[in-house]
Scaffold this active site. Structure first.
Site, short mmCIF file in Angstrom:
data_model
loop_
_atom_site.label_atom_id
_atom_site.label_comp_id
_atom_site.label_asym_id
_atom_site.label_seq_id
_atom_site.Cartn_x
_atom_site.Cartn_y
_atom_site.Cartn_z
N PRO A 113 -99.51 -0.62 59.01
CA PRO A 113 -99.18 0.76 59.41
C PRO A 113 -97.67 0.91 59.45
CG PRO A 113 -99.90 -0.55 61.32
CD PRO A 113 -100.08 -1.41 60.10
N CYS B 283 -95.40 -1.84 68.64
CA CYS B 283 -94.30 -0.99 68.21
C CYS B 283 -93.28 -0.85 69.33
CB CYS B 283 -94.89 0.36 67.85
SG CYS B 283 -93.75 1.44 67.10
N GLY C 277 -92.73 -10.62 57.67
CA GLY C 277 -91.90 -11.36 56.72
C GLY C 277 -92.64 -11.92 55.52
C1 LIG Z 1 -90.79 2.08 58.39
C2 LIG Z 1 -91.69 1.25 59.27
C3 LIG Z 1 -92.54 1.89 60.15
C4 LIG Z 1 -93.42 1.14 60.97
N1 LIG Z 1 -94.33 1.80 61.75
C5 LIG Z 1 -95.27 1.08 62.42
C6 LIG Z 1 -96.34 1.72 63.09
O1 LIG Z 1 -96.48 2.94 63.08
N2 LIG Z 1 -97.24 0.93 63.76
C7 LIG Z 1 -97.13 -0.43 63.78
O2 LIG Z 1 -97.97 -1.10 64.37
N3 LIG Z 1 -96.14 -1.05 63.14
C8 LIG Z 1 -95.23 -0.33 62.45
N4 LIG Z 1 -94.28 -0.99 61.71
C9 LIG Z 1 -94.27 -2.46 61.69
C10 LIG Z 1 -95.12 -2.98 60.53
O3 LIG Z 1 -96.47 -2.58 60.67
C11 LIG Z 1 -95.02 -4.51 60.44
O4 LIG Z 1 -95.57 -5.05 61.62
C12 LIG Z 1 -93.60 -5.00 60.28
O5 LIG Z 1 -92.88 -4.26 59.30
C13 LIG Z 1 -93.57 -6.50 59.91
O6 LIG Z 1 -94.24 -6.71 58.69
P1 LIG Z 1 -93.43 -6.90 57.30
O7 LIG Z 1 -92.38 -7.96 57.54
O8 LIG Z 1 -94.47 -7.31 56.29
O9 LIG Z 1 -92.78 -5.58 56.99
C14 LIG Z 1 -93.41 -0.26 60.91
C15 LIG Z 1 -92.54 -0.89 60.00
C16 LIG Z 1 -91.70 -0.15 59.19
C17 LIG Z 1 -90.79 -0.86 58.20
#
Ligand SMILES: Cc1cc2nc3c(=O)[nH]c(=O)nc-3n(C[C@H](O)[C@H](O)[C@H](O)COP(=O)(O)O)c2cc1C
Length: 336
Positions: free
Chosen positions: A20, A103, A216
């Site tokens: 998300p 979050c 990550g």
């Molecule tokens: C632009 C953006 C918005 C995000 N919004 C949410 C959200 O609404 N709910 C949530 O649980 N995590 C949110 N996250 C966190 C991501 O779901 C995820 O946990 C985080 O980016 C780490 O994963 P990654 O390293 O694969 O990006 C958001 C991340 C980004 C970059």
């Protein structure tokens, strides 16, 4: 694993999920991702329970029927309100309802939900139970390994145990702490160190839970390594958004054993009828194409593709021909 749990469509799909992400994983983005992978589980942006229940913002539940399996993420901490929001999500036909316990943004802290809930697992239990009592759709949780000065090696197993006892057996763990004071939400996605080993240790400690790891992870090689290590699912956020073809293009073949024969260009072309429909219903081109900018990352012409779409799509009257024009700038597909 999971012999004694309900195997839902969403839990099967959760071997790989797109995280998300507020402002990013809207329904246009999810439609694009679904064209790339038939199977990956797609999460909505977080929708707050107060916005649905008190604000009546039911349009936040809109999605395209093609998006299944699709999970709605809710934010909130009032069990009764979350139960009502979950009912609305179920009526809308979502395959899963996920509670955000990860979050860290200020707005979210002020409403007492998101990562701050890691400090109050009994309240999360109440929320989860209220949602489960209200709906038959699977209720899941996305959490951190802890917040602030909590010790993750104590807090995370305690949190998972309470979820398991509450009957919430599917949890996605963002493998880093959130620091609720002093870091921006963006910094909270990069600065607290990742602890994959702790999440892997939870696999041993909770063999009956469906556990997904997040944070990550950028490639299918890493995804497969985590699945091979026994985790049930891998959630990818930023990499899937910025580089959807490289992350999702081979997912059906490699993660779900269902290969498909298509390239990124075909996906871009398959977006054209969707774009036409969006424009006809009063939408703007850039609302869809902004999610397509990374589709050709690494391929000759990818910069021109991005440039043409990002400068042209906001102009009045811009339509699908802009996408055709940008496609004409691309060199041959990357060999896999
Ligand atoms: C632009 C953006 C918005 C995000 N919004 C949410 C959200 O609404 N709910 C949530 O649980 N995590 C949110 N996250 C966190 C991501 O779901 C995820 O946990 C985080 O980016 C780490 O994963 P990654 O390293 O694969 O990006 C958001 C991340 C980004 C970059």
């Amino acid at each position: 694993m999971l012999e004694n749990s309900n195997i839902t469509t969403a839990s099967k799909a959760a071997r790989l999920s797109v995280a998300p992400m507020m402002d990013w994983t809207d329904r246009h983005c999810r439609y694009l991702h679904r064209l790339i992978s038939r199977h990956a589980l797609l999460y909505t942006e977080m929708v707050t329970a107060p916005a649905l229940v008190r604000g009546g913002a039911l349009h936040l539940l809109d999605y395209n029927p093609e998006e299944h399996p699709v999970a709605l993420q809710l934010g909130g901490s009032d069990p009764a309100e979350l139960a009502q929001a979950a009912k609305l999500a179920e009526s809308a036909g979502y395959d899963e309802v996920n509670l955000n316990c990860g979050c860290p943004s200020d707005r979210v802290q002020s409403g007492t939900f998101g990562a701050i809930l890691m400090k109050d697992a009994p309240l999360v239990v109440q929320c989860v139970k209220a949602m489960q009592d209200a709906i038959g759709t699977e209720v899941t949780v996305k959490c951190r390994i802890g917040v602030d000065d909590q010790d993750p090696s104590v807090v995370l197993p305690d949190f998972l145990e309470q979820m398991q006892n509450a009957g919430c057996t599917r949890v996605t763990i963002h493998a880093r702490k959130a620091w609720l004071k002093g870091l921006s939400p963006k910094e909270n996605r990069d600065i607290p160190p990742l602890d994959y080993d702790l999440v892997l240790a939870m696999r041993q400690a909770f063999p009956d839970m469906h556990l997904s790891i997040n944070g990550g992870i950028t490639t299918l090689d890493q995804t497969e390594a985590f699945l091979d290590a026994g985790l049930d699912g891998v959630m990818i956020g930023r990499a899937a958004y910025h580089n959807p073809w490289d992350v999702l293009g081979q997912a059906d073949a490699r993660i779900y054993g269902d290969p498909r024969d298509q390239g990124a260009t075909e996906v871009a072309r398959a977006m054209l009828p969707y774009i036409e429909r969006h424009l006809t219903s009063g939408g703007k081109l850039h609302q869809v194409t902004r999610h397509m900018l990374g589709l050709f990352t690494g391929r000759p012409g990818a910069r021109r593709w991005r440039q043409i779409l990002s400068t042209g799509a906001t102009r009045d009257g811009a339509g699908p021909e802009l996408v055709e024009q940008a496609l004409a700038e691309l060199g041959p597909e990357k060999a896999d």
